[in-house]
Design a protein around this motif. Structure first.
Motif, PDB file in Angstrom:
ATOM      1  N   HIS A 130       0.826  -1.197  -0.040  1.00 57.33           N
ATOM      2  CA  HIS A 130       0.089   0.060   0.030  1.00 57.33           C
ATOM      3  C   HIS A 130       1.035   1.266  -0.085  1.00 57.33           C
ATOM      4  O   HIS A 130       1.662   1.458   0.817  1.00 57.33           O
ATOM      5  N   ILE A 131       0.621   2.284  -1.131  1.00 55.96           N
ATOM      6  CA  ILE A 131       1.370   3.245  -1.298  1.00 55.96           C
ATOM      7  C   ILE A 131       0.572   4.459  -0.601  1.00 55.96           C
ATOM      8  O   ILE A 131      -0.652   4.836  -0.695  1.00 55.96           O
ATOM      9  N   SER A 132       1.266   4.960   0.880  1.00 53.03           N
ATOM     10  CA  SER A 132       0.517   5.925   1.323  1.00 53.03           C
ATOM     11  C   SER A 132       1.540   7.244   1.540  1.00 53.03           C
ATOM     12  O   SER A 132       2.668   7.358   1.218  1.00 53.03           O
ATOM     13  N   THR A 133       0.856   8.084   2.463  1.00 54.99           N
ATOM     14  CA  THR A 133       1.486   9.498   2.728  1.00 54.99           C
ATOM     15  C   THR A 133       1.923   9.597   4.014  1.00 54.99           C
ATOM     16  O   THR A 133       1.350   9.069   5.247  1.00 54.99           O
ATOM     17  N   ASP A 134       3.066  10.745   4.162  1.00 53.25           N
ATOM     18  CA  ASP A 134       3.160  11.107   5.441  1.00 53.25           C
ATOM     19  C   ASP A 134       2.466  12.284   6.295  1.00 53.25           C
ATOM     20  O   ASP A 134       2.492  12.364   7.419  1.00 53.25           O
ATOM     21  N   GLU A 135       1.413  12.484   5.343  1.00 55.90           N
ATOM     22  CA  GLU A 135       0.187  13.253   6.226  1.00 55.90           C
ATOM     23  C   GLU A 135      -0.514  12.627   7.146  1.00 55.90           C
ATOM     24  O   GLU A 135      -1.309  13.276   8.066  1.00 55.90           O
ATOM     25  N   VAL A 136      -0.403  11.191   7.064  1.00 60.32           N
ATOM     26  CA  VAL A 136      -1.013  10.564   8.306  1.00 60.32           C
ATOM     27  C   VAL A 136      -0.339  10.718   9.644  1.00 60.32           C
ATOM     28  O   VAL A 136      -1.270  10.521  10.638  1.00 60.32           O
ATOM     29  N   TYR A 137       0.824  11.195   9.583  1.00 49.89           N
ATOM     30  CA  TYR A 137       1.281  11.732  11.137  1.00 49.89           C
ATOM     31  C   TYR A 137       0.961  13.247  11.475  1.00 49.89           C
ATOM     32  O   TYR A 137       1.438  13.242  12.774  1.00 49.89           O
ATOM     33  N   GLY A 138       0.274  13.395  10.851  1.00 52.96           N
ATOM     34  CA  GLY A 138      -0.257  15.174  11.396  1.00 52.96           C
ATOM     35  C   GLY A 138       0.728  16.161  10.718  1.00 52.96           C
ATOM     36  O   GLY A 138       1.462  16.109   9.703  1.00 52.96           O
ATOM     37  N   SER A 139       0.934  16.920  11.804  1.00 50.76           N
ATOM     38  CA  SER A 139       1.685  18.174  11.529  1.00 50.76           C
ATOM     39  C   SER A 139       2.934  18.277  12.638  1.00 50.76           C
ATOM     40  O   SER A 139       2.614  18.188  13.914  1.00 50.76           O
ATOM     41  N   LEU A 140       3.941  18.847  12.079  1.00 52.95           N
ATOM     42  CA  LEU A 140       5.302  19.125  12.891  1.00 52.95           C
ATOM     43  C   LEU A 140       5.405  20.605  13.219  1.00 52.95           C
ATOM     44  O   LEU A 140       4.851  21.305  12.611  1.00 52.95           O
ATOM     45  N   GLY A 141       5.997  20.914  14.335  1.00 49.45           N
ATOM     46  CA  GLY A 141       6.265  22.232  14.666  1.00 49.45           C
ATOM     47  C   GLY A 141       7.679  22.497  13.891  1.00 49.45           C
ATOM     48  O   GLY A 141       7.888  21.614  12.937  1.00 49.45           O
ATOM     49  N   GLU A 142       8.303  23.475  14.522  1.00 39.80           N
ATOM     50  CA  GLU A 142       9.493  24.054  13.790  1.00 39.80           C
ATOM     51  C   GLU A 142      10.526  22.997  13.371  1.00 39.80           C
ATOM     52  O   GLU A 142      11.434  23.069  12.594  1.00 39.80           O
ATOM     53  N   THR A 143      10.519  21.811  14.492  1.00 43.34           N
ATOM     54  CA  THR A 143      11.704  20.949  14.307  1.00 43.34           C
ATOM     55  C   THR A 143      11.253  19.634  14.555  1.00 43.34           C
ATOM     56  O   THR A 143       9.735  19.520  14.575  1.00 43.34           O
ATOM     57  N   GLY A 144      12.073  18.734  14.528  1.00 43.38           N
ATOM     58  CA  GLY A 144      11.806  17.123  14.324  1.00 43.38           C
ATOM     59  C   GLY A 144      11.253  16.451  13.158  1.00 43.38           C
ATOM     60  O   GLY A 144      11.196  17.314  12.133  1.00 43.38           O
ATOM     61  N   PHE A 145      11.208  15.368  13.011  1.00 39.28           N
ATOM     62  CA  PHE A 145      10.785  14.447  11.884  1.00 39.28           C
ATOM     63  C   PHE A 145       9.906  13.516  12.190  1.00 39.28           C
ATOM     64  O   PHE A 145       9.763  12.957  13.130  1.00 39.28           O
ATOM     65  N   PHE A 146       9.145  13.052  11.075  1.00 38.91           N
ATOM     66  CA  PHE A 146       8.225  11.722  11.303  1.00 38.91           C
ATOM     67  C   PHE A 146       9.080  10.532  11.093  1.00 38.91           C
ATOM     68  O   PHE A 146       9.864  10.644   9.993  1.00 38.91           O
ATOM     69  N   THR A 147       9.022   9.452  12.237  1.00 40.49           N
ATOM     70  CA  THR A 147       9.492   8.341  11.966  1.00 40.49           C
ATOM     71  C   THR A 147       8.596   7.190  11.591  1.00 40.49           C
ATOM     72  O   THR A 147       7.414   7.513  11.717  1.00 40.49           O
ATOM     73  N   GLU A 148       8.764   5.959  11.383  1.00 39.01           N
ATOM     74  CA  GLU A 148       7.754   5.105  11.356  1.00 39.01           C
ATOM     75  C   GLU A 148       7.092   4.721  12.772  1.00 39.01           C
ATOM     76  O   GLU A 148       6.092   4.221  12.697  1.00 39.01           O
ATOM     77  N   GLU A 149       7.824   5.150  13.815  1.00 43.50           N
ATOM     78  CA  GLU A 149       7.193   4.980  15.008  1.00 43.50           C
ATOM     79  C   GLU A 149       6.354   6.217  15.375  1.00 43.50           C
ATOM     80  O   GLU A 149       5.554   6.148  16.595  1.00 43.50           O
ATOM     81  N   THR A 180       1.533  -8.026   3.833  1.00 44.56           N
ATOM     82  CA  THR A 180       1.236  -6.573   3.451  1.00 44.56           C
ATOM     83  C   THR A 180       2.766  -5.874   3.670  1.00 44.56           C
ATOM     84  O   THR A 180       3.405  -5.970   4.317  1.00 44.56           O
ATOM     85  N   VAL A 181       2.788  -4.758   3.121  1.00 46.27           N
ATOM     86  CA  VAL A 181       3.920  -3.684   3.366  1.00 46.27           C
ATOM     87  C   VAL A 181       3.295  -2.535   3.206  1.00 46.27           C
ATOM     88  O   VAL A 181       2.442  -2.201   2.187  1.00 46.27           O
ATOM     89  N   VAL A 182       3.745  -1.209   3.791  1.00 48.19           N
ATOM     90  CA  VAL A 182       3.391  -0.028   3.757  1.00 48.19           C
ATOM     91  C   VAL A 182       4.263   0.847   3.387  1.00 48.19           C
ATOM     92  O   VAL A 182       5.267   0.717   4.344  1.00 48.19           O
ATOM     93  N   SER A 183       4.267   1.839   2.741  1.00 47.67           N
ATOM     94  CA  SER A 183       5.329   3.179   2.804  1.00 47.67           C
ATOM     95  C   SER A 183       4.359   4.403   2.671  1.00 47.67           C
ATOM     96  O   SER A 183       3.445   4.403   2.101  1.00 47.67           O
ATOM     97  N   ASN A 184       5.246   5.291   3.291  1.00 49.78           N
ATOM     98  CA  ASN A 184       4.433   6.623   3.630  1.00 49.78           C
ATOM     99  C   ASN A 184       5.340   7.796   3.189  1.00 49.78           C
ATOM    100  O   ASN A 184       6.720   7.732   3.569  1.00 49.78           O
ATOM    101  N   CYS A 185       5.042   8.360   2.080  1.00 53.74           N
ATOM    102  CA  CYS A 185       5.803   9.206   1.217  1.00 53.74           C
ATOM    103  C   CYS A 185       5.646  10.883   1.397  1.00 53.74           C
ATOM    104  O   CYS A 185       4.612  11.154   1.774  1.00 53.74           O
ATOM    105  N   SER A 186       6.636  11.504   1.381  1.00 57.58           N
ATOM    106  CA  SER A 186       6.445  12.907   1.625  1.00 57.58           C
ATOM    107  C   SER A 186       5.924  13.253  -0.007  1.00 57.58           C
ATOM    108  O   SER A 186       5.545  12.820  -0.795  1.00 57.58           O
TER     109      SER A 186
END
Ligand code: NAD
Ligand code: TYD
Length: 350
Positions: A130-149, A180-186
């Motif tokens: 399944h091809i998915s999006t980073d938008e599932v993680y919500g929104s970040l502040g000025e710093t930090g990154f989305f990880t798989e966790e 299954t496999v999932v990826s979440n892309c920017s």
């Protein structure tokens, strides 16, 4: 002719699907690629003319929500793999019509999962990706990154529908053992992107001397990835990703919207032989998108460390190639912006 794998790609006539289908058909003549696409406003068969007659390519016009159709396709081709991209993909449209997103992204994915589960009773080598999006993680502040966790925190109807489909995919692995496999892309950019998304919309409007609508204060940030780098990542994860895992894919290329628009204006002025600063005068700050996510940024180190993937195209080159592609393909742009596009544009922006 016999093939070593039959692969179902859904949404293969859309933006990312076009690049993936071309890559898979050309790189793997030993695989049969079946492209199932409903050809909504976002799907365009003319994108695929250079592979349409390839002996290992089949196109099927149809809906992922159509159970009978999917049953027939699985019975005919006994798929070894599914790479699922078909979706409603534009956040602004999800705000005006959330139901379409639930129907295609959630119910369509569930339908596909059910048919795969029924046909892959005792899976050996098969995989449902399944091809998915980073938008599932919500929104970040000025710093930090989305990880798989990072915990899911979707905030638009689009991201909520993609989060729902991701969860169903994971649940089918956990509950039924579906491989299954999932990826979440920017955010992706490049040729063939429908000009409702920021980059092609700005390029198209510059070509037509129309205002360049920047939402809110323009300080929203996205992590942009060249679309062929995404297609290469999908190819790699399809072949080597671990069953049950999630992989984040990102460009390591954050830009504030206003900086990106400035850069595109300058590139377009150069390509069109206009004096520098001409296109920047078209920039107009407009009413913000409701619930607009402030910042997305991906930590793609798992994909780098485990599968040795990194983006190959630097953003300055990629954006120049994109602008040049739209100038070289003005008929494509005219074709996709005729008819219903005008209505969409006028109701959204004017
Ligand atoms: P797109 O809107 O350009 O293409 C979607 C394709 O799906 C179209 O060809 C459309 O005709 C087809 N489709 C829509 N509903 C269908 C249905 N019910 N049955 C069959 N086909 C249907 O989208 P895209 O930008 O290429 O995105 C592809 C996938 O990648 C989506 O799942 C999206 O959520 C995901 N994604 C996109 C981005 C991005 O930046 N574009 C980033 C991360 C993930
Ligand atoms: P978009 O391309 O719609 O992708 P997404 O919302 O999925 O990230 O938008 C990218 C960014 O550009 C986002 O912050 C919204 C903003 N934007 C504008 O400022 N003006 C526009 O006309 C559009 C379409 C987007």
């Amino acid at each position: 002719m016999s093939f070593t794998q039959n692969i179902l790609i859904t949404g293969g006539a859309g933006f990312i699907g076009t690049h993936l289908v071309k890559r898979m058909v050309k790189l793997y003549p030993q695989y049969r690629i079946v492209n199932l696409d409903l050809l909504t406003y976002a799907g365009n068969l003319s994108n695929l003319t250079d592979v349409e007659n390839a002996p290992n390519y089949v196109f099927c016009k149809g809906d992922i929500r159509d159970h009978v159709l999917l049953e027939g396709l699985f019975a005919t081709y006994a798929f070894d793999g599914v790479i699922h991209l078909a979706a409603e993909s534009h956040v602004d449209r999800s705000i005006s019509n959330p139901m379409a997103f639930v129907e295609t992204n959630i119910l369509g994915t569930l339908n596909l999962l059910n048919v795969a589960k029924a046909h892959w009773d005792k899976p050996t080598h098969q995989r449902f990706y399944h091809i998915s999006t980073d938008e599932v993680y919500g929104s970040l502040g000025e710093t930090g990154f989305f990880t798989e966790e990072t915990a899911y925190d979707p905030r638009s109807p689009y991201s909520a529908s993609k989060a729902g489909s991701d969860m169903l995919v994971r649940a089918y692995h956990h509950t039924f053992g579906l491989p299954t496999v999932v990826s979440n892309c920017s955010n992706n950019y490049g040729p063939y992107q429908f000009p409702e998304k920021l980059i092609p919309l700005i390029i198209n409007n510059i070509c037509n001397n129309k205002t360049l609508p920047v939402y809110g204060d323009g300080l929203y940030t996205r992590d942009w990835l060249w679309v062929e780098d995404h297609a290469a990542a999908i190819d790699l994860i399809y072949h080597q990703g671990k069953i049950g895992e999630t992989y984040n894919i990102g460009g390591n290329n954050e830009r504030r919207n206003i900086e990106l628009v400035h850069y595109l204006c300058d590139v377009m002025d150069e390509l069109l032989g206009r004096s520098q600063g001409t296109s920047r005068q078209l920039i107009t700050f407009v009413k913000d998108r409701p619930g607009h996510d402030r910042r997305y940024a991906i930590d793609a180190s798992k994909l780098k460390n485990e599968l040795n993937w990194e983006p190959q195209v630097n953003p300055e080159d990629g954006l120049k190639m994109t602008a040049q592609w739209y100038l070289d393909n003005s008929e494509w742009l005219e074709a996709v912006t005729s008819g219903a596009y005008q209505q969409y544009y006028e109701s959204h922006y004017l």
